[in-house]
Design a protein around this motif. Structure first.
Motif, PDB file in Angstrom:
ATOM      1  N   PHE A 189       0.859  -1.185   0.000  1.00 21.76           N
ATOM      2  CA  PHE A 189       0.000   0.000   0.000  1.00 21.76           C
ATOM      3  C   PHE A 189       0.894   1.234   0.000  1.00 21.76           C
ATOM      4  CE2 PHE A 189      -2.039  -3.398   2.434  1.00 21.76           C
ATOM      5  CZ  PHE A 189      -3.229  -3.546   1.745  1.00 21.76           C
ATOM      6  N   ILE A 190       0.449   2.273  -0.718  1.00 24.84           N
ATOM      7  CA  ILE A 190       1.206   3.526  -0.697  1.00 24.84           C
ATOM      8  C   ILE A 190       0.356   4.564   0.008  1.00 24.84           C
ATOM      9  CG2 ILE A 190       2.428   5.245  -2.101  1.00 24.84           C
ATOM     10  CD1 ILE A 190       3.476   2.844  -3.282  1.00 24.84           C
ATOM     11  N   LYS A 191       0.913   5.153   1.043  1.00 27.80           N
ATOM     12  CA  LYS A 191       0.145   6.128   1.813  1.00 27.80           C
ATOM     13  C   LYS A 191      -0.130   7.370   0.973  1.00 27.80           C
ATOM     14  CE  LYS A 191      -0.526   6.955   5.778  1.00 27.80           C
ATOM     15  NZ  LYS A 191      -0.471   7.471   7.127  1.00 27.80           N
ATOM     16  N   GLU A 192      -1.335   7.898   1.116  1.00 27.73           N
ATOM     17  CA  GLU A 192      -1.732   9.059   0.316  1.00 27.73           C
ATOM     18  C   GLU A 192      -0.976  10.321   0.733  1.00 27.73           C
ATOM     19  OE1 GLU A 192      -3.311   8.551  -2.555  1.00 27.73           O
ATOM     20  OE2 GLU A 192      -5.299   9.392  -2.137  1.00 27.73           O
ATOM     21  N   ASP A 193      -0.745  10.502   2.049  1.00 31.60           N
ATOM     22  CA  ASP A 193      -0.108  11.756   2.474  1.00 31.60           C
ATOM     23  C   ASP A 193       1.407  11.734   2.291  1.00 31.60           C
ATOM     24  OD1 ASP A 193       0.236   9.890   4.436  1.00 31.60           O
ATOM     25  OD2 ASP A 193      -0.447  11.130   6.115  1.00 31.60           O
ATOM     26  N   SER A 194       2.061  10.687   2.802  1.00 29.73           N
ATOM     27  CA  SER A 194       3.527  10.700   2.784  1.00 29.73           C
ATOM     28  C   SER A 194       4.139   9.945   1.610  1.00 29.73           C
ATOM     29  CB  SER A 194       4.031  10.068   4.077  1.00 29.73           C
ATOM     30  OG  SER A 194       3.576   8.723   4.126  1.00 29.73           O
ATOM     31  N   GLN A 195       3.323   9.195   0.878  1.00 31.65           N
ATOM     32  CA  GLN A 195       3.807   8.328  -0.218  1.00 31.65           C
ATOM     33  C   GLN A 195       4.713   7.206   0.293  1.00 31.65           C
ATOM     34  OE1 GLN A 195       2.738   8.597  -3.562  1.00 31.65           O
ATOM     35  NE2 GLN A 195       1.321   9.933  -2.498  1.00 31.65           N
ATOM     36  N   ARG A 196       4.667   6.925   1.589  1.00 35.30           N
ATOM     37  CA  ARG A 196       5.503   5.829   2.098  1.00 35.30           C
ATOM     38  C   ARG A 196       4.872   4.481   1.760  1.00 35.30           C
ATOM     39  NH1 ARG A 196       8.052   6.176   7.971  1.00 35.30           N
ATOM     40  NH2 ARG A 196       9.253   4.451   7.103  1.00 35.30           N
ATOM     41  N   LYS A 197       5.740   3.495   1.616  1.00 29.01           N
ATOM     42  CA  LYS A 197       5.275   2.152   1.257  1.00 29.01           C
ATOM     43  C   LYS A 197       5.002   1.340   2.523  1.00 29.01           C
ATOM     44  CE  LYS A 197       7.687   1.532  -3.134  1.00 29.01           C
ATOM     45  NZ  LYS A 197       8.467   2.775  -3.324  1.00 29.01           N
ATOM     46  N   ILE A 198       3.871   0.635   2.495  1.00 30.23           N
ATOM     47  CA  ILE A 198       3.520  -0.226   3.623  1.00 30.23           C
ATOM     48  C   ILE A 198       3.305  -1.636   3.092  1.00 30.23           C
ATOM     49  CG2 ILE A 198       1.706  -0.738   5.326  1.00 30.23           C
ATOM     50  CD1 ILE A 198       1.194   2.284   5.436  1.00 30.23           C
ATOM     51  N   ILE A 199       3.867  -2.600   3.804  1.00 29.33           N
ATOM     52  CA  ILE A 199       3.626  -3.994   3.411  1.00 29.33           C
ATOM     53  C   ILE A 199       2.678  -4.625   4.414  1.00 29.33           C
ATOM     54  CG2 ILE A 199       4.721  -6.271   3.354  1.00 29.33           C
ATOM     55  CD1 ILE A 199       6.920  -5.145   1.825  1.00 29.33           C
ATOM     56  N   GLY A 200       1.683  -5.314   3.925  1.00 31.75           N
ATOM     57  CA  GLY A 200       0.735  -6.007   4.792  1.00 31.75           C
ATOM     58  C   GLY A 200       0.788  -7.495   4.496  1.00 31.75           C
ATOM     59  N   VAL A 201       0.817  -8.300   5.554  1.00 33.22           N
ATOM     60  CA  VAL A 201       0.899  -9.756   5.384  1.00 33.22           C
ATOM     61  C   VAL A 201      -0.102 -10.445   6.305  1.00 33.22           C
ATOM     62  CG1 VAL A 201       3.362  -9.710   4.778  1.00 33.22           C
ATOM     63  CG2 VAL A 201       2.680  -9.983   7.152  1.00 33.22           C
ATOM     64  N   VAL A 202      -0.319 -11.722   6.028  1.00 35.68           N
ATOM     65  CA  VAL A 202      -1.188 -12.497   6.911  1.00 35.68           C
ATOM     66  C   VAL A 202      -0.356 -13.133   8.017  1.00 35.68           C
ATOM     67  CG1 VAL A 202      -2.814 -14.412   7.043  1.00 35.68           C
ATOM     68  CG2 VAL A 202      -2.842 -12.895   5.071  1.00 35.68           C
ATOM     69  N   GLY A 203       0.840 -13.585   7.671  1.00 32.27           N
ATOM     70  CA  GLY A 203       1.718 -14.196   8.675  1.00 32.27           C
ATOM     71  C   GLY A 203       3.073 -13.508   8.668  1.00 32.27           C
ATOM     72  N   ALA A 204       3.624 -13.265   9.852  1.00 30.78           N
ATOM     73  CA  ALA A 204       4.855 -12.473   9.983  1.00 30.78           C
ATOM     74  C   ALA A 204       6.033 -13.074   9.219  1.00 30.78           C
ATOM     75  CB  ALA A 204       5.216 -12.334  11.450  1.00 30.78           C
ATOM     76  N   LEU A 205       5.966 -14.367   8.990  1.00 36.95           N
ATOM     77  CA  LEU A 205       7.025 -15.051   8.263  1.00 36.95           C
ATOM     78  C   LEU A 205       7.328 -14.395   6.908  1.00 36.95           C
ATOM     79  CD1 LEU A 205       8.439 -17.742   8.912  1.00 36.95           C
ATOM     80  CD2 LEU A 205       6.762 -18.843   7.447  1.00 36.95           C
ATOM     81  N   GLN A 206       6.303 -13.835   6.303  1.00 40.26           N
ATOM     82  CA  GLN A 206       6.480 -13.259   4.964  1.00 40.26           C
ATOM     83  C   GLN A 206       7.448 -12.078   4.961  1.00 40.26           C
ATOM     84  OE1 GLN A 206       5.649 -15.151   2.953  1.00 40.26           O
ATOM     85  NE2 GLN A 206       3.549 -15.831   2.945  1.00 40.26           N
ATOM     86  N   PHE A 207       7.567 -11.372   6.104  1.00 39.81           N
ATOM     87  CA  PHE A 207       8.537 -10.268   6.152  1.00 39.81           C
ATOM     88  C   PHE A 207       9.948 -10.802   5.942  1.00 39.81           C
ATOM     89  CE2 PHE A 207       5.182  -8.189   8.852  1.00 39.81           C
ATOM     90  CZ  PHE A 207       4.864  -7.199   7.932  1.00 39.81           C
ATOM     91  N   ASP A 208      10.241 -11.929   6.578  1.00 42.00           N
ATOM     92  CA  ASP A 208      11.569 -12.543   6.417  1.00 42.00           C
ATOM     93  C   ASP A 208      11.757 -13.025   4.983  1.00 42.00           C
ATOM     94  OD1 ASP A 208      11.799 -12.135   9.076  1.00 42.00           O
ATOM     95  OD2 ASP A 208      11.444 -14.214   9.668  1.00 42.00           O
ATOM     96  N   VAL A 209      10.687 -13.598   4.437  1.00 42.28           N
ATOM     97  CA  VAL A 209      10.765 -14.108   3.061  1.00 42.28           C
ATOM     98  C   VAL A 209      11.114 -12.952   2.116  1.00 42.28           C
ATOM     99  CG1 VAL A 209       9.455 -15.122   1.158  1.00 42.28           C
ATOM    100  CG2 VAL A 209       9.153 -16.005   3.470  1.00 42.28           C
ATOM    101  N   ILE A 210      10.441 -11.813   2.286  1.00 45.45           N
ATOM    102  CA  ILE A 210      10.665 -10.664   1.394  1.00 45.45           C
ATOM    103  C   ILE A 210      12.101 -10.169   1.530  1.00 45.45           C
ATOM    104  CG2 ILE A 210      10.033  -8.241   0.999  1.00 45.45           C
ATOM    105  CD1 ILE A 210       7.151  -9.104   1.845  1.00 45.45           C
ATOM    106  N   GLN A 211      12.539 -10.002   2.774  1.00 47.54           N
ATOM    107  CA  GLN A 211      13.889  -9.500   3.003  1.00 47.54           C
ATOM    108  C   GLN A 211      14.931 -10.425   2.371  1.00 47.54           C
ATOM    109  OE1 GLN A 211      14.590  -8.737   7.173  1.00 47.54           O
ATOM    110  NE2 GLN A 211      15.416  -6.741   6.588  1.00 47.54           N
ATOM    111  N   TYR A 212      14.763 -11.702   2.600  1.00 48.83           N
ATOM    112  CA  TYR A 212      15.717 -12.688   2.087  1.00 48.83           C
ATOM    113  C   TYR A 212      15.713 -12.704   0.558  1.00 48.83           C
ATOM    114  CZ  TYR A 212      18.050 -17.134   1.288  1.00 48.83           C
ATOM    115  OH  TYR A 212      18.907 -18.107   0.850  1.00 48.83           O
ATOM    116  N   ARG A 213      14.533 -12.709   0.001  1.00 51.67           N
ATOM    117  CA  ARG A 213      14.463 -12.819  -1.458  1.00 51.67           C
ATOM    118  C   ARG A 213      14.940 -11.545  -2.153  1.00 51.67           C
ATOM    119  NH1 ARG A 213       9.210 -15.494  -3.636  1.00 51.67           N
ATOM    120  NH2 ARG A 213      10.362 -15.014  -5.527  1.00 51.67           N
ATOM    121  N   LEU A 214      14.663 -10.389  -1.550  1.00 46.19           N
ATOM    122  CA  LEU A 214      15.167  -9.142  -2.146  1.00 46.19           C
ATOM    123  C   LEU A 214      16.685  -9.211  -2.221  1.00 46.19           C
ATOM    124  CD1 LEU A 214      13.052  -6.268  -0.534  1.00 46.19           C
ATOM    125  CD2 LEU A 214      13.177  -6.860  -2.961  1.00 46.19           C
TER     126      LEU A 214
END
Ligand code: G4P
Length: 527
Positions: free
Chosen positions: A425-450
């Motif tokens: 999601f991109i915030k309307e005011d600040s244009q910052r990027k937000i990632i939303g997941v169902v399980g916290a594990l996906q944050f690690d997956v994203i970091q590792y794969r990037l």
């Protein structure tokens, strides 16, 4: 064989359950009946181990293996059965939601002792929204569990499904003697452990049959007779059309690990389950029997091996016939593509196929052309509906941690989102990027794969949010006013749809009260 006959032979379904209820065991037994595997354990060894929750690399590795078992096709009684595997692991719930968009019906497995559990509630909600026909299998009758009537009540209240039992247990746990099939009017005798098949079928004309009394004993037999009277008094008669319309769910009892009650389930399933259903697109309804090919991508699986960057896109055929080495129109890219190695999945092996039909799922090797929801056709511009995204549960700000690698970061993030690893999601005011997941594990997956696939680094910042809700309003003026007043809580999803980021249930209620003309939904498609 002609196209219509091929399509009518397809039965494409998913098995869903809360982890540990017995989904893998049941799948395996069905495959054994279909001759798709020869020994028990073939599917099980591919299952994501439930204890590996913190080790995402191990999970990804296992997921890699489980690509082969993502779709399990086998012939049974002159039909082509396609089972779509759904990861039971909670952190992959989004994967499961999407897989449910590609099935025509579902079997829900419930543990007799645990009853309806959380994960099942969520998954069934998705099925209900889509009016997917559901059969319920209550498993582990060889163990002590809840009362059969209480379970049916629980299913009706928690899952909001109307049920009708098609089999009824005689005893349970230590006392388990078997089930009576109300559908086929026969008694299936449960044989103790150690037998090849855990059952012996006894044809009986009446529930007063001496053989039944002998097996059950007087006490259990009396109980059974009184139960059956109640069943006939309370539950409606089974009509296939009600099931197909998603109005009633037949319920079976059994024990998957003992191979008990599984054949009865399968035999009923092949008789009543739907053939490939029509699918809605933004333009029109697509009938599976149309001669021209159409379908959509519902899942993308990346190759974890860095030497092979390709991904497999799972394509559900919605109409017509798919042929190898034939040009098809990629609607979003407005480009023709052809596939030289489309694969079908036969239990543990993958095979290149020459053709496939509506109802089938084909694996297409892809190097970045596909996003979830993409359509392939023979030229028509179709956009399939019903591939919703659901509100994630955990959110974090994501930033590029290496300014020199911004391009890699942006590309990596985009591709991972296309695969459906998480939502951006991109915030309307600040244009910052937000990632939303169902399980916290996906944050690690994203970091590792990037890092490993795109040579980019990201950093996270915690963000306390209650929910992301998609905003709908037909009144332009009211929507504009809402946007002005709540700008700091708004964001756009990756398709540019407006989303409210509610920081608490309280805020959400307040916003709903203040803006009664705006509708908020937990899925990107309206409910
Ligand atoms: P899942 O895919 O839904 O997560 O469940 P899975 O089939 O892996 O089954 C979970 C556990 O329940 C397994 O035991 C399995 O053997 C057991 N199970 C499945 N069906 C029945 C049944 O009808 N009766 C009984 N008593 N148990 C059943 P486990 O100990 O976790 O694994 P394993 O060591 O047996 O493989």
């Amino acid at each position: 064989m002609n196209l219509q006959t091929e399509i009518n032979k397809r039965r494409t379904f998913g098995i869903v359950s809360h982890p540990d209820a017995g989904k893998t065991t049941l799948t395996e037994k069905l495959l054994l009946f279909g001759g798709a595997i020869q020994v028990a354990g073939a599917v099980k060894s591919n299952k994501i181990k439930k204890h590996a929750t913190s080790d995402f690399m191990e999970i990804e590795r296992q997921r890699g293996i489980s690509v082969a078992t993502s779709v399990m096709a086998f012939p049974y009684r002159n039909l082509q059965i396609n089972i779509l595997d759904t990861p039971g692991h909670k952190d992959f719930a989004e994967d499961t939601f999407r897989t449910l968009t590609a099935v025509d019906s579902v079997i829900v497995v419930i543990d007799v002792a645990k009853g309806v559990e959380e994960q099942t509630e969520k998954l069934v909600e998705v099925c209900r929204m889509r009016k997917t026909p559901i059969i319920v299998f209550i498993n582990k009758l060889d163990r002590e569990g809840k009362d059969a009537f209480d379970l049916l009540d629980e299913i009706e209240t928690k899952l909001k499904l109307k049920v009708t039992p098609l089999s009824w247990p005689v005893g349970m746990g230590q006392d388990f003697r078997g089930v009576y099939s109300l559908y086929e009017k026969k008694f299936i005798h449960f044989l103790p452990h150690g037998k090849q098949d855990g059952e012996e079928v006894i044809k009986i004309d009446s529930i007063h049959d001496d053989r039944l009394i002998k097996i059950a004993g007087e006490r259990l037999h009396n109980q059974f007779k009184s139960d059956l009277e109640t069943v006939h008094g309370i539950y409606p008669e089974f009509h296939q059309q009600d099931y197909l319309d998603g109005k009633i769910c037949p319920v079976f009892y059994g024990s998957a690990v003992n191979n008990f009650g599984v054949r009865e389930l399968l035999d009923c399933f092949v008789e009543v389950a739907p053939t490939p259903k029509s699918r809605e697109t933004e333009e029109r309804i697509v009938d599976p029997h149309e001669p021209k090919l159409s379908g959509f991508i519902f899942k993308i699986h990346a190759n974890m091996d860095p030497k092979h960057r390709d991904r497999i896109a799972f394509f559900r055929i919605c109409s017509g016939e798919f042929k190898r080495n034939t040009n098809y129109h990629h609607v979003r890219l407005n480009r023709d593509l052809k596939f030289s190695n489309p694969t079908s999945f036969m239990a543990s092996r993958k095979e290149v196929i020459d053709e496939a039909y509506a109802g089938d799922v084909v694996g297409l090797y892809d190097n970045g052309n596909f996003k979830i929801g993409d359509a392939l056709t023979e030229g028509e511009n179709l956009h399939f509906k019903g591939i919703p995204r659901f509100s994630p549960e955990i959110f974090r700000y994501v930033d590029n941690a290496d300014p020199a690698k911004f391009k890699q970061f942006a590309k990596g993030l985009e591709q991972l989102m296309d695969e459906g690893v998480a939502q951006l999601f991109i915030k309307e005011d600040s244009q910052r990027k937000i990632i939303g997941v169902v399980g916290a594990l996906q944050f690690d997956v994203i970091q590792y794969r990037l890092e490993h696939e795109y040579n980019a680094r990201c950093s996270y910042e915690p963000l306390q949010l209650h929910k992301a809700l998609w905003v709908h309003c037909d009144d332009y003026k009211k929507l504009e006013e809402f946007k002005q007043r709540r700008k700091k809580d708004l964001a756009l999803d990756k398709d540019g749809k407006l989303v409210l980021l509610a920081d608490s249930a309280w805020t959400l209620r307040l916003v709903q009260e203040n803006f009664p003309d705006i509708r908020f939904s937990t899925s990107s498609e309206m409910q």
